[in-house]
Design an enzyme around this catalytic site. Structure first.
Site, PDB file in Angstrom:
ATOM      1  N   ASP A  58       0.830  -1.208   0.000  1.00  0.00           N
ATOM      2  CA  ASP A  58       0.000   0.000   0.000  1.00  0.00           C
ATOM      3  C   ASP A  58       0.856   1.247   0.000  1.00  0.00           C
ATOM      4  O   ASP A  58       0.518   2.237  -0.634  1.00  0.00           O
ATOM      5  CB  ASP A  58      -0.940  -0.003   1.221  1.00  0.00           C
ATOM      6  CG  ASP A  58      -0.203  -0.142   2.543  1.00  0.00           C
ATOM      7  OD1 ASP A  58       0.915  -0.705   2.551  1.00  0.00           O
ATOM      8  OD2 ASP A  58      -0.722   0.304   3.571  1.00  0.00           O
ATOM      9  N   ARG A 101       5.471   4.398   5.867  1.00  0.00           N
ATOM     10  CA  ARG A 101       5.095   4.243   7.268  1.00  0.00           C
ATOM     11  C   ARG A 101       5.170   2.772   7.709  1.00  0.00           C
ATOM     12  O   ARG A 101       5.553   1.896   6.922  1.00  0.00           O
ATOM     13  CB  ARG A 101       3.688   4.814   7.511  1.00  0.00           C
ATOM     14  CG  ARG A 101       2.573   4.041   6.860  1.00  0.00           C
ATOM     15  CD  ARG A 101       1.207   4.528   7.347  1.00  0.00           C
ATOM     16  NE  ARG A 101       0.147   3.876   6.626  1.00  0.00           N
ATOM     17  CZ  ARG A 101      -0.741   4.497   5.844  1.00  0.00           C
ATOM     18  NH1 ARG A 101      -0.699   5.796   5.677  1.00  0.00           N
ATOM     19  NH2 ARG A 101      -1.681   3.801   5.234  1.00  0.00           N
ATOM     20  N   ASP A 102       4.776   2.532   8.914  1.00  0.00           N
ATOM     21  CA  ASP A 102       4.842   1.179   9.465  1.00  0.00           C
ATOM     22  C   ASP A 102       3.657   0.369   8.942  1.00  0.00           C
ATOM     23  O   ASP A 102       2.758   0.014   9.689  1.00  0.00           O
ATOM     24  CB  ASP A 102       4.820   1.249  11.002  1.00  0.00           C
ATOM     25  CG  ASP A 102       3.645   2.064  11.518  1.00  0.00           C
ATOM     26  OD1 ASP A 102       2.983   2.724  10.692  1.00  0.00           O
ATOM     27  OD2 ASP A 102       3.364   2.025  12.724  1.00  0.00           O
ATOM     28  N   GLU A 103       3.664   0.102   7.649  1.00  0.00           N
ATOM     29  CA  GLU A 103       2.560  -0.652   7.082  1.00  0.00           C
ATOM     30  C   GLU A 103       3.112  -1.547   5.972  1.00  0.00           C
ATOM     31  O   GLU A 103       3.363  -2.699   6.183  1.00  0.00           O
ATOM     32  CB  GLU A 103       1.456   0.293   6.595  1.00  0.00           C
ATOM     33  CG  GLU A 103       0.179  -0.449   6.311  1.00  0.00           C
ATOM     34  CD  GLU A 103      -1.088   0.301   6.738  1.00  0.00           C
ATOM     35  OE1 GLU A 103      -0.996   1.402   7.283  1.00  0.00           O
ATOM     36  OE2 GLU A 103      -2.170  -0.247   6.490  1.00  0.00           O
ATOM     37  N   ASP A 160      -6.274  -2.447  -2.574  1.00  0.00           N
ATOM     38  CA  ASP A 160      -5.429  -1.570  -3.378  1.00  0.00           C
ATOM     39  C   ASP A 160      -4.964  -2.321  -4.631  1.00  0.00           C
ATOM     40  O   ASP A 160      -4.984  -1.779  -5.741  1.00  0.00           O
ATOM     41  CB  ASP A 160      -4.209  -1.125  -2.564  1.00  0.00           C
ATOM     42  CG  ASP A 160      -4.576  -0.559  -1.194  1.00  0.00           C
ATOM     43  OD1 ASP A 160      -5.449  -1.135  -0.531  1.00  0.00           O
ATOM     44  OD2 ASP A 160      -3.978   0.447  -0.781  1.00  0.00           O
ATOM     45  N   TRP A 184     -11.639 -10.328   6.420  1.00  0.00           N
ATOM     46  CA  TRP A 184     -11.778 -10.013   4.997  1.00  0.00           C
ATOM     47  C   TRP A 184     -12.701  -8.791   4.866  1.00  0.00           C
ATOM     48  O   TRP A 184     -13.394  -8.402   5.800  1.00  0.00           O
ATOM     49  CB  TRP A 184     -12.366 -11.203   4.234  1.00  0.00           C
ATOM     50  CG  TRP A 184     -13.768 -11.538   4.691  1.00  0.00           C
ATOM     51  CD1 TRP A 184     -14.121 -12.238   5.804  1.00  0.00           C
ATOM     52  CD2 TRP A 184     -14.979 -11.113   4.076  1.00  0.00           C
ATOM     53  NE1 TRP A 184     -15.478 -12.293   5.922  1.00  0.00           N
ATOM     54  CE2 TRP A 184     -16.043 -11.621   4.871  1.00  0.00           C
ATOM     55  CE3 TRP A 184     -15.272 -10.389   2.926  1.00  0.00           C
ATOM     56  CZ2 TRP A 184     -17.379 -11.405   4.549  1.00  0.00           C
ATOM     57  CZ3 TRP A 184     -16.606 -10.170   2.604  1.00  0.00           C
ATOM     58  CH2 TRP A 184     -17.645 -10.690   3.411  1.00  0.00           C
ATOM     59  N   GLU A 204      -2.201   9.080  -0.917  1.00  0.00           N
ATOM     60  CA  GLU A 204      -3.167   8.119  -0.376  1.00  0.00           C
ATOM     61  C   GLU A 204      -4.587   8.683  -0.409  1.00  0.00           C
ATOM     62  O   GLU A 204      -5.545   7.987  -0.747  1.00  0.00           O
ATOM     63  CB  GLU A 204      -2.790   7.800   1.074  1.00  0.00           C
ATOM     64  CG  GLU A 204      -3.753   6.863   1.784  1.00  0.00           C
ATOM     65  CD  GLU A 204      -3.199   6.403   3.128  1.00  0.00           C
ATOM     66  OE1 GLU A 204      -2.329   7.101   3.689  1.00  0.00           O
ATOM     67  OE2 GLU A 204      -3.633   5.333   3.601  1.00  0.00           O
ATOM     68  N   HIS A 261       0.880   6.148  -2.580  1.00  0.00           N
ATOM     69  CA  HIS A 261      -0.172   5.142  -2.476  1.00  0.00           C
ATOM     70  C   HIS A 261      -0.772   5.036  -3.877  1.00  0.00           C
ATOM     71  O   HIS A 261      -1.253   6.023  -4.397  1.00  0.00           O
ATOM     72  CB  HIS A 261      -1.247   5.670  -1.518  1.00  0.00           C
ATOM     73  CG  HIS A 261      -1.526   4.794  -0.352  1.00  0.00           C
ATOM     74  ND1 HIS A 261      -0.686   4.709   0.729  1.00  0.00           N
ATOM     75  CD2 HIS A 261      -2.567   3.959  -0.067  1.00  0.00           C
ATOM     76  CE1 HIS A 261      -1.204   3.882   1.629  1.00  0.00           C
ATOM     77  NE2 HIS A 261      -2.336   3.394   1.158  1.00  0.00           N
TER      78      HIS A 261
HETATM   79  C1  BGC Z   1      -3.967   1.017   3.827  1.00  0.00           C
HETATM   80  C2  BGC Z   1      -4.887   1.002   2.666  1.00  0.00           C
HETATM   81  C3  BGC Z   1      -5.734  -0.221   2.858  1.00  0.00           C
HETATM   82  C4  BGC Z   1      -6.579   0.071   4.064  1.00  0.00           C
HETATM   83  C5  BGC Z   1      -7.703  -0.807   4.363  1.00  0.00           C
HETATM   84  C6  BGC Z   1      -4.789   1.248   5.045  1.00  0.00           C
HETATM   85  O1  BGC Z   1      -4.076   1.424   6.180  1.00  0.00           O
HETATM   86  O2  BGC Z   1      -2.919   1.916   3.676  1.00  0.00           O
HETATM   87  O3  BGC Z   1      -4.407   1.333   1.487  1.00  0.00           O
HETATM   88  O4  BGC Z   1      -6.422  -0.676   1.783  1.00  0.00           O
HETATM   89  O5  BGC Z   1      -5.771   0.287   5.178  1.00  0.00           O
HETATM   90  O6  BGC Z   1      -8.695   0.007   4.655  1.00  0.00           O
END
Ligand code: BGC
Length: 953
Positions: free
Chosen positions: A530, A534-536, A543, A595, A803, A826
Site C-alpha cells: 500500500d 510508514r509502518d505498514e 489496493d 476479509w 493516499e 499510495h
Molecule cells: C492502507 C490502505 C488499505 C486500508 C484498508 C490502510 O491502512 O494503507 O491502502 O487498503 O488500510 O482500509
C-alpha cells in the site's frame, strides 16, 4: 461510446512506413524477445513444462506467423548444430507466440536448457533461427537439499517491552572450501528465514535485494538460484552470507503500533531466530560434482559492522567493526562461533496477539512445508538520483532533496573522524518551516546510522536490509557541512520491465503519468504494497485489485503477480475468504473479520486481469480450486444473492463526502467476481462451472435490480460510487444504462464537477463516463485542478500519487491526517491510468493477450472544457506481449490525424471519430481504396476499421 466531435473533418491517412526497414529483414518475420516463464533467461525454474514465449517482428504490413519450430538442447554446442536433443518440436502450424508449454524430454533437476526457434510468415516464408535463450531448472524435486538450515546459538529472551525497539545485529556466516579441479559450472541455491545477502570470495553474488522475498515461512520459503561460475575458482575459496531479520523476525506492518504479535511487540511474527540455507553445486570439467552446503561447519558472528538491520526501522552500520576480508579464503574467524542446526535453538513459546485474540505459538525453528523457486522479478536498485542541497535550517541538521518521492535507500559519501556517528532520517515532505516531516511515518523509525571508520579518503555506504519511502534525507552528527555528494538516492523496486509511455497536450496529465509510474515502482517491492514509508507496507488486497490493470500497462507484471498470487492463496482463510492483505502474518480490522468486500475479491480480479493481459491460463489453473473455495464462501454468506456487511467495512475507502453502504458495494463485487469467475472457468474449459457461475450472475443481477434499481434507472443509493459500480459491473438492464449514466453525470455536475469517490468508485468512474457518452465530462474531471482531483495534487507539487484526496490541502496543509495515516505514495488513485491508455490514447484489447487490439482514440470535443483547454493530442506506447503498440493522435485545423502501430501477428479494430461524409484517407489515398484496411461499420459518428499489423497514418 458516443464521441461528440463529428463536426470536424477527419482525414485518416494511412501510409505504409518502410523507412527503417533493415536490409537483412526486408521481408518476412523475425522471432525476438525469447522468454521462459515470462522472464529472460531465468535460472531455477520449477515447472517441468515451463512456458516459452517470443515476439515476431516484421517491416511489412499484415504480417503474421503461420508456423513455428522450437529446438531445446542440453548444451549450446548441440543447439548450434541445430539439434534439439531435449525437444525438437518440428514445424507446428499456428500463430501462437505466448505461453507455449515445453513438450520435450523430462529435464533433470538443475538441468540447463538452451533454446531457439524459427517461424514462418503468412506466405510460408521461413525465418532464420532466432538468437539463443536459456533457462535452468531449480533444485526442487527428487534431489533433496543437502544443505541444512543453520542459525546462530540464540539464548536471548524474546522481547517483551513495547516501548523500546529491539534491533539485533545482522549475522555473518562463512566457510572456506577448496575446489580441487577445473570448474565447468557453479550454481548456488540460497534461502533464509529472514533476509540474506550471499558472498563468494569477497564479492556479492548478485544485485538482488530483500532475498529470498516474503512468504508465509511456515508454509513455504523461497530460494534463489544464481550462476556463480565466474566467482568460484580452482583452489581456495570462501562462501559467506549476511543474514538479517527481514519479515521473518523483524518488525512487520503496524504490529508495534497496535500491539500485535508475540508479546505484542510487533516483531518475530514467524519465528525468533533467522536461519540460512545455502547450497553451492560445483560441476567440474571432468563431469564430477561437489556440493558445499550450509551446515554446522560454518562459522557465525554477530559482531560485524551491521548493528541493526530492520526493513521498517532502518539499518545501523559501524564501519569501525568492518572485517573487509570476512568472506575471503584464509580469513581467521577469531571470535566467531560455530553455526548450529536451526532446530537446535529449541522452542520459544509466546502468546501471540491480534484481533482474533490471544493464542500460544512456538517461535522456534519450523521447517517450511515447501521450498519454492522465487518466481517473481528480483528487487534491484535500478536508478540513482542526484540530490539537491543541503539546506541547514538548524545548525548541524542538513537536508537533501531528491526532487521526487521514491522508495529505496541512499548512498552516503562522507569524510570525518573515526567514530563520528551520522544519523540519516527520511521523509516524504518538509514542514513549512523546513523541518523534515516524519509524523506520517507513525512507528516506522525509518532511520539509518553510519559510524565512520575515519578513512582520510572518505567512505561510502548503503544499507542492505531496509528501504524507505522518501524524497528528503536529513543528516545529523557531522561536525561540518557535508557537500552535495554526501547523498545519492538509490531507487529500489521489483525489477518489472517498464512497458509504457504517455504524453499529451496537458502538462499536468504528463506529470501525473510520471507520478503514477513512480508510485507503482515505489510500492512493487516483492509484493504490491500500500505504501513504502510508514509502518505498514502490506500487500493490501483492495489496493491491488484497484490498481492491477494499470500496473499491467506500466510494466510487465506477470511474474510479479504470479509470485504474489501464491502468497494470496496461502493466506486464504480456512472458510474460503481471501484476507485483507497477503501475506497475512496478523489479523487486523474488526475482530474475527479477516476479509472485506472488494479486498477479498482481489483473489479473483487479479488473476483474471493477468490472464486477460498476458493470456496466462496457467495462473487460473494454478489457483482455480482456491478461487472455487472463495466462490463457495461468497455463496454461503450471500443467501439472498445480495451483498452482505459481515466483513471489514472499508467499502469505498477514502471517498470524500459520500458514503456508499457496504452491502451495496458488496453486491456489486459479488456480481463482479462471479462474472470474472465464469470467464475464467470458460477459459480453462470448465464449462459446467462456467454455466453455474453464469446462472449465479443472472440471479445476483436480478436480486440487485429488485433491491436497488428504480424503473427510471435511478438507484436507491444516491452516490456517485453506487452508480459507477452498478454501471461498470454490468448490473443494469441495457435500457437503463443511459438514464443511469446521465443521472451520474448530473450528480457530478451538481457537485461542482467534482468527484466524491474513493478507491473503489474512482477507478471505474472515467471509464464508465466515457463508455456511456460522457467522455467530455471524463476528460474534464481528468484535467481538473480543483480539489479534489489528480490535477490538484500535481498543481500542489506532487511527484507521486497520494493516499487521500486531502493528504494535503492548501487550507489545512498536512494537518488533517498526519497523526493517523497520510501517505504520499499510495497507488490506488493512480488507477486512472488504465483509462488514460484505454480511453484517451485508446489502446486496449478485447481478447486475452492483446492478440486482437482495440484502438479507440478519445479526443474530447472542441470547447468542451470550460476549466482547461481540452486535450488535443496524445502520444502513447505500450509494449504488449506481442510487441509495441503505438497510438498517437492529434486534432488541429479541422483535421484529425491518427498514427498507429500494431505488432506483427496481431490485428486491430480501429474506431475513428468521423461523421458521415468525412474525407477519410490513409496517407494520400482514399481509405476505400486501401487493401490493408477494411471498413466494417459506421455508427454514431464513429467509423470502425479492421487493420493488420504495421504502421499507419
Ligand atoms: C492502507 C490502505 C488499505 C486500508 C484498508 C490502510 O491502512 O494503507 O491502502 O487498503 O488500510 O482500509
Amino acid at each position: 461510446m458516443n464521441l461528440p466531435f463529428a463536426r470536424c473533418i477527419v482525414i485518416l491517412s494511412l501510409i505504409a512506413i518502410h523507412a527503417d526497414a533493415h536490409a537483412e529483414n526486408a521481408t518476412g518475420l523475425t522471432a525476438t524477445h525469447l522468454c521462459c516463464e515470462n522472464r529472460v533467461d531465468p535460472l531455477g525454474i520449477e515447472d517441468s513444462r515451463p512456458r516459452l514465449s517470443w515476439q515476431v517482428e516484421s517491416n511489412e504490413r499484415g504480417q503474421r506467423q503461420t508456423a513455428y519450430h522450437i529446438l531445446v538442447a542440453s548444451t549450446e554446442a548441440e543447439l548450434k548444430g541445430d539439434r534439439g536433443n531435449l525437444w525438437d518440436s518440428g514445424k507446428i502450424a499456428g500463430d501462437p507466440t505466448a505461453q507455449i508449454p515445453y513438450a520435450g524430454k523430462p529435464i533433470g533437476e538443475q538441468g540447463v536448457c538452451f533454446w531457439k526457434l524459427k517461424v514462418w510468415d503468412k506466405d510460408n516464408r521461413e525465418s532464420a533461427w532466432s538468437a539463443t535463450a536459456r533457462w535452468t531448472m531449480g533444485l526442487t524435486g527428487t534431489h533433496a537439499w543437502a544443505a541444512r538450515w543453520i542459525s546462530q546459538t540464540d539464548s536471548s529472551p524474546l522481547p517483551i517491552d513495547r516501548k523500546m525497539l529491539h534491533l539485533p545485529p545482522a549475522r555473518y556466516y562463512r566457510r572456506d572450501f577448496a575446489a580441487a579441479k577445473p570448474i565447468r559450472r557453479a550454481t548456488v541455491y540460497a534461502s533464509a528465514l529472514g533476509l540474506y545477502e550471499l558472498h563468494l570470495n569477497g564479492q556479492r553474488v548478485s544485485d538482488h535485494f530483500l532475498t529470498p522475498g516474503w512468504s508465509d515461512y511456515l508454509q513455504r520459503a523461497y530460494y534463489n538460484t544464481f550462476d556463480v561460475t565466474a566467482l568460484v575458482h580452482s583452489g581456495d575459496n570462501a562462501i559467506g552470507a549476511i543474514v538479517a531479520d527481514g519479515w521473518y523476525s523483524g518488525y512487520v506492518g503496524y504490529g508495534l503500533l497496535v500491539g500485535y504479535g508475540p508479546n505484542k511487540v510487533g516483531r518475530c511474527f514467524y519465528g525468533k531466530t533467522p536461519a540460512l540455507l545455502a547450497q553451492l553445486e560445483i560441476e567440474y570439467a571432468d563431469g564430477s560434482r561437489e556440493i558445499i552446503a550450509s551446515d554446522p561447519t560454518w562459522k557465525v558472528s554477530d559482531n560485524g559492522p551491521i548493528r541493526e538491520a530492520d526493513i521498517i526501522m532502518g539499518e545501523s552500520f559501524d564501519a569501525q567493526r568492518e572485517q573487509p576480508d570476512w568472506c575471503k579464503p584464509g580469513f581467521k574467524a577469531e571470535g566467531w562461533s560455530n553455526a548450529i542446526p536451526a532446530e537446535d535453538n529449541g522452542s520459544t513459546k509466546a502468546v501471540f496477539s491480534d484481533v482474533t485474540g490471544d493464542r500460544e505459538v512456538d517461535l522456534g525453528f519450523h521447517l517450511p512445508k515447501k521450498m519454492a523457486a522465487y518466481s517473481g522479478p528480483a528487487v534491484r536498485i535500478t536508478r540513482e538520483i542526484k540530490a539537491v542541497g543541503p539546506t541547514e535550517n538548524k545548525p548541524g541538521v542538513f537536508i537533501y532533496d531528491l526532487g521526487e518521492n521514491v522508495a529505496g535507500v541512499i548512498r552516503l559519501k562522507v569524510k570525518g573522524a573515526k567514530g563520528t556517528k551520522v544519523q540519516i532520517r527520511y521523509g516524504e515532505m518538509l514542514h513549512p518551516d523546513g523541518r523534515l516531516m516524519t509524523e506520517n511515518l507513525r512507528r516506522a523509525r525509518a532511520t539509518d546510522y553510519y559510524t565512520l571508520r575515519g578513512d582520510p579518503d572518505g567512505e561510502t555506504w548503503s544499507p542492505r536490509f531496509t528501504y524507505h519511502g522518501f524524497q528528503y534525507v536529513e543528516l545529523t552528527g557531522l561536525p561540518d557541512k557535508p557537500g552535495i555528494e554526501a547523498v545519492t538516492g538509490l531507487v529500489m523496486h521489483s525489477d518489472t520491465p517498464l512497458t509504457s509511455s504517455f504524453e499529451c497536450s496537458d502538462p499536468i496529465a504528463n506529470q501525473l503519468f510520471k507520478n503514477i509510474v513512480r508510485t507503482q515502482l515505489a510500492n512493487f517491492i516483492d509484493i504490491p504494497t500500500d505504501c513504502p514509508q510508514r509502518d505498514e507496507r502490506l500487500g493490501w488486497m483492495g489496493d491491488a485489485q484497484t490498481y492491477v490493470r494499470t500496473a499491467t500497462y506500466n510494466a510487465d507484471v506477470e511474474a510479479f503477480f504470479t509470485k504474489w498470487m501464491d502468497d494470496v492463496e496461502e493466506s486464504q482463510r480456512s472458510f474460503g475468504a481471501y484476507p485483507d492483505y497477503a501475506p497475512y502474518p496478523m489479523a487486523h480490522g474488526e475482530a474475527r473479520k479477516s476479509w472485506g468486500t472488494a479486498w477479498t475479491d482481489a483473489g479473483i480480479i487479479c488473476p483474471w486481469t493477468i490472464w486477460k493481459v498476458y493470456d496466462d491460463t496457467r495462473l487460473i489453473e494454478r489457483h482455480y480450486d482456491s478461487m472455487k473455495r472463495f466462490m463457495e464462501f461468497r455463496m454461503a454468506t450471500s443467501p439472498k444473492n445480495l451483498g452482505v456487511s459481515i466483513g471489514n467495512p472499508w467499502g469505498d475507502w477514502l471517498s470524500l463526502g459520500e458514503i456508499t453502504p457496504v452491502e451495496f458495494v458488496d453486491a456489486c463485487f459479488y456480481a463482479h467476481s462471479t462474472k470474472l469467475m465464469a470467464d475464467m472457468a470458460g477459459a480453462i474449459g470448465r464449462e459446467v462451472d462456467a454455466k453455474t457461475y453464469g446462472k449465479l450472475l443472472a440471479d445476483i443481477t436480478a436480486a440487485f435490480n429488485k433491491e436497488y434499481v428504480r424503473p427510471d434507472g435511478s438507484l436507491k443509493i444516491e452516490t456517485q460510487t453506487a452508480y459507477v459500480l452498478a454501471l461498470s459491473m454490468g448490473l443494469l438492464p441495457p435500457k437503463l444504462i443511459q438514464p443511469a449514466s446521465d443521472h451520474l453525470a448530473e450528480m457530478i455536475g451538481k457537485n461542482g464537477f467534482r468527484m466524491a469517490t474513493g478507491f473503489l468508485g474512482t477507478k471505474p468512474l472515467l471509464p464508465v463516463l466515457t463508455a456511456t457518452g460522457h467522455h467530455d465530462l471524463a476528460v474534464r474531471l481528468f484535467q481538473s485542478r480543483r480539489f479534489p482531483s489528480w490535477g490538484y495534487e500535481v498543481a500542489n507539487g506532487a511527484t507521486s500519487v497520494w493516499e487521500r484526496w486531502d493528504s494535503y490541502t492548501k487550507e489545512d496543509a498536512f494537518g488533517k491526517h498526519n497523526a493517523a495515516m497520510n501517505s504520499f505514495s499510495h497507488y490506488s488513485f493512480g488507477a486512472v491510468c488504465e483509462w488514460m491508455f484505454e480511453s484517451l490514447a485508446g489502446i486496449d484489447t478485447d481478447g486475452p493477450g492483446f492478440k486482437h487490439i482495440v484502438l479507440r482514440p478519445g479526443p474530447p470535443s472542441i470547447g468542451s472544457n470550460p476549466d482547461n483547454p481540452p486535450i488535443d493530442w496524445v502520444k502513447a506506447e505500450y509494449d504488449s506481449i506481442h510487441g509495441k503498440i503505438i497510438s498517437q493522435w492529434k486534432r488541429a485545423n479541422g483535421r484529425f490525424e491518427l498514427n498507429v502501430t500494431i505488432p506483427a501477428n496481431t490485428t486491430a479494430t480501429v474506431y475513428l471519430p468521423a461523421a458521415k461524409g468525412s474525407n477519410l484517407k490513409e496517407g494520400d489515398r482514399a481509405i476505400e481504396r486501401n487493401a490493408d484496411i477494411q471498413i466494417v461499420g459506421m455508427e454514431g459518428g464513429t467509423v470502425r476499421l479492421n487493420i493488420g499489423s504495421g504502421t499507419y497514418r
